[in-house]
Design an enzyme around this catalytic site. Structure first.
Site, PDB file in Angstrom:
ATOM      1  NE  ARG A 223      36.575  33.932  42.729  1.00  7.98           N
ATOM      2  CZ  ARG A 223      37.178  33.192  41.800  1.00  7.98           C
ATOM      3  NH1 ARG A 223      36.644  33.034  40.613  1.00  7.98           N
ATOM      4  NH2 ARG A 223      38.324  32.585  42.082  1.00  7.98           N
ATOM      5  CG  HIS A 271      33.079  29.276  38.950  1.00  8.90           C
ATOM      6  ND1 HIS A 271      33.082  29.928  40.151  1.00  8.90           N
ATOM      7  CD2 HIS A 271      34.320  29.448  38.430  1.00  8.90           C
ATOM      8  CE1 HIS A 271      34.278  30.464  40.361  1.00  8.90           C
ATOM      9  NE2 HIS A 271      35.039  30.193  39.316  1.00  8.90           N
TER      10      HIS A 271
HETATM   11  P1  NDP Z   1      45.206  39.502  38.873  1.00  7.18           P
HETATM   12  O1  NDP Z   1      45.444  39.566  40.331  1.00  7.18           O
HETATM   13  O2  NDP Z   1      46.351  39.304  37.945  1.00  7.18           O
HETATM   14  O3  NDP Z   1      44.426  40.804  38.393  1.00  7.18           O
HETATM   15  C1  NDP Z   1      43.374  41.352  39.140  1.00  7.18           C
HETATM   16  C2  NDP Z   1      42.953  42.638  38.476  1.00  7.18           C
HETATM   17  O4  NDP Z   1      41.897  43.236  39.256  1.00  7.18           O
HETATM   18  C3  NDP Z   1      44.095  43.663  38.398  1.00  7.18           C
HETATM   19  O5  NDP Z   1      44.124  44.274  37.131  1.00  7.18           O
HETATM   20  C4  NDP Z   1      43.717  44.667  39.469  1.00  7.18           C
HETATM   21  O6  NDP Z   1      44.189  45.991  39.229  1.00  7.18           O
HETATM   22  C5  NDP Z   1      42.209  44.612  39.369  1.00  7.18           C
HETATM   23  N1  NDP Z   1      41.634  45.207  40.588  1.00  7.18           N
HETATM   24  C6  NDP Z   1      41.719  44.748  41.865  1.00  7.18           C
HETATM   25  N2  NDP Z   1      41.123  45.622  42.711  1.00  7.18           N
HETATM   26  C7  NDP Z   1      40.689  46.658  41.937  1.00  7.18           C
HETATM   27  C8  NDP Z   1      40.032  47.877  42.228  1.00  7.18           C
HETATM   28  N3  NDP Z   1      39.690  48.214  43.484  1.00  7.18           N
HETATM   29  N4  NDP Z   1      39.737  48.699  41.205  1.00  7.18           N
HETATM   30  C9  NDP Z   1      40.087  48.372  39.929  1.00  7.18           C
HETATM   31  N5  NDP Z   1      40.717  47.237  39.592  1.00  7.18           N
HETATM   32  C10 NDP Z   1      41.021  46.385  40.584  1.00  7.18           C
HETATM   33  O7  NDP Z   1      44.134  38.342  38.667  1.00  7.18           O
HETATM   34  P2  NDP Z   1      43.827  37.459  37.368  1.00  7.18           P
HETATM   35  O8  NDP Z   1      43.809  38.322  36.168  1.00  7.18           O
HETATM   36  O9  NDP Z   1      44.689  36.264  37.373  1.00  7.18           O
HETATM   37  O10 NDP Z   1      42.355  36.953  37.709  1.00  7.18           O
HETATM   38  C11 NDP Z   1      41.276  37.871  37.861  1.00  7.18           C
HETATM   39  C12 NDP Z   1      40.121  37.172  38.540  1.00  7.18           C
HETATM   40  O11 NDP Z   1      39.511  36.232  37.657  1.00  7.18           O
HETATM   41  C13 NDP Z   1      40.510  36.306  39.747  1.00  7.18           C
HETATM   42  O12 NDP Z   1      40.666  37.101  40.900  1.00  7.18           O
HETATM   43  C14 NDP Z   1      39.342  35.371  39.872  1.00  7.18           C
HETATM   44  O13 NDP Z   1      38.390  35.930  40.729  1.00  7.18           O
HETATM   45  C15 NDP Z   1      38.756  35.330  38.454  1.00  7.18           C
HETATM   46  N6  NDP Z   1      38.819  33.987  37.850  1.00  7.18           N
HETATM   47  C16 NDP Z   1      37.670  33.402  37.401  1.00  7.18           C
HETATM   48  C17 NDP Z   1      37.681  32.148  36.833  1.00  7.18           C
HETATM   49  C18 NDP Z   1      36.444  31.525  36.270  1.00  7.18           C
HETATM   50  O14 NDP Z   1      36.471  30.362  35.905  1.00  7.18           O
HETATM   51  N7  NDP Z   1      35.356  32.249  36.162  1.00  7.18           N
HETATM   52  C19 NDP Z   1      38.937  31.387  36.716  1.00  7.18           C
HETATM   53  C20 NDP Z   1      40.101  32.108  37.161  1.00  7.18           C
HETATM   54  C21 NDP Z   1      40.030  33.358  37.730  1.00  7.18           C
HETATM   55  P3  NDP Z   1      45.784  46.282  39.162  1.00  7.18           P
HETATM   56  O15 NDP Z   1      46.228  45.670  37.848  1.00  7.18           O
HETATM   57  O16 NDP Z   1      45.869  47.740  39.148  1.00  7.18           O
HETATM   58  O17 NDP Z   1      46.401  45.611  40.347  1.00  7.18           O
END
Ligand code: NDP
Length: 308
Positions: A223, A271
């Site tokens: 994001r 995006h």
């Molecule tokens: P998930 O919820 O499966 O994974 C999110 C990841 O972020 C997890 O590994 C989580 O850690 C990590 N995370 C969250 N908070 C922290 C923190 N404080 N410190 C370290 N790591 C953290 O989401 P997805 O993989 O499905 O998607 C990731 C992001 O990609 C979405 O939230 C969205 O914003 C973005 N996205 C962008 C798109 C685009 O077109 N550009 C399209 C689709 C998504 P943990 O594994 O330990 O929980």
């Protein structure tokens, strides 16, 4: 019982067709034609209406139309209402393609060559084998792990970082703030693919860039709120970073006067790294509604305390 869809209406027509064909028992309507509000039990929305609790008092589940839920004001959504993010193969496929492309472009110095081409400059840069290139993926969720699986066959040396501990074959996994330094110190190409939460907002800043090897490059596909844009420009201009590929911006659409547009070592896209594909997304939501109705856990249920 009705399912209401409130997002892009053109894609909504694809959803309508799939619901009619594959789930005729689940009446489907497209916003604002919702019928009797009392019968709406499932809402699929990118942006739900602000007065959700009052407007749809019998709602059972709110489905986000996208993979993230950071666009939602979770505090304003009734506490009892389950929020489910979009987990569907179309989003994963798009992101895998985009991250593989971006990492390969940075690995093979394409931003530098695009700049050289503009200036009619013929200047080969040494090609390093992928096995000598250290890639770091921040965020080991559904998308981070899928991207790693696509990058691994090239032979990159891959590490990951996330909030909680993960174990991935062939990948050095780091967890939490205590292990961030070690992860950054070895990451020559950094891919940011985390959820946006108060903890990760602004994480890609001058302090973080300074901990990367000099000349590192970044890909931001999570994001725009993760990135401090003026810090990126300063790191590029000072040589700490060599290039950036950005798909998400702090303000979208990116304002026309943003310096990001014309920076010679930034490549940006609007995006589009991945998009919810209506065909597969409709099927994923139908499967989740069936799970919910059978009292089974839904795929992608958001932990509201954690924020993702
Ligand atoms: P998930 O919820 O499966 O994974 C999110 C990841 O972020 C997890 O590994 C989580 O850690 C990590 N995370 C969250 N908070 C922290 C923190 N404080 N410190 C370290 N790591 C953290 O989401 P997805 O993989 O499905 O998607 C990731 C992001 O990609 C979405 O939230 C969205 O914003 C973005 N996205 C962008 C798109 C685009 O077109 N550009 C399209 C689709 C998504 P943990 O594994 O330990 O929980």
């Amino acid at each position: 019982m009705t399912v209401v869809y409130k997002s892009d209406p053109v894609r909504g027509e694809v959803w309508r067709e799939i619901f009619a064909r594959e789930a005729p028992d689940l009446p489907f309507r497209i916003w604002p034609d919702i019928g009797d509000p009392q019968s709406v039990r499932y809402l699929v929305a990118w942006m739900p209406p602000p007065d959700l609790g009052a407007l749809l008092p019998k709602l059972d589940v709110l489905f986000s139309a996208g993979a993230g839920v950071d666009q939602l004001d979770l505090a304003s959504i009734p506490a009892h209402l389950p929020v489910v993010r979009m987990i569907e193969p179309g989003i994963v496929g798009g992101m895998v393609e985009f991250v593989a492309m971006a990492v390969l472009m940075l690995h093979r110095d394409i931003p530098a060559y695009v700049d050289q081409q503009r200036r009619a400059q013929w200047q080969p840069i040494r090609v390093w084998p992928a096995a000598r290139r250290r890639v770091g993926v921040m965020g080991l969720g559904m998308l981070g792990r899928a991207a790693i699986a696509a990058l691994a066959p090239f032979g990159f040396e891959i590490a990951g970082w996330s909030r909680s501990r993960h174990v991935i074959d062939g990948v050095t996994c780091h967890a939490g703030d205590a292990e961030l330094d070690a992860f950054l110190a070895r990451s020559e190409i950094l891919v940011a693919l985390m959820a946006l939460t108060p903890e990760t907002r602004g994480i890609l800043d001058a302090k973080l860039f300074a901990r990367l090897p000099r000349g590192a490059s970044i890909v931001n596909v999570g994001r725009g709120g993760h990135l401090v844009e003026p810090d990126l420009l300063a790191a590029l201009d000072g040589g700490q970073l060599s290039a950036a590929i950005l798909d998400v911006m702090r303000t979208e659409p990116l304002p026309t006067d943003s310096p990001l547009w014309s920076h010679p070592r930034i490549m940006l896209t609007p995006h589009v790294a991945s998009m919810t594909q209506p065909e597969t997304a409709a099927r994923a939501v139908i499967a989740n509604i069936r799970r919910h109705r059978a009292g089974q856990p839904m795929d992608g249920l958001v932990d509201r305390a954690r924020g993702y």
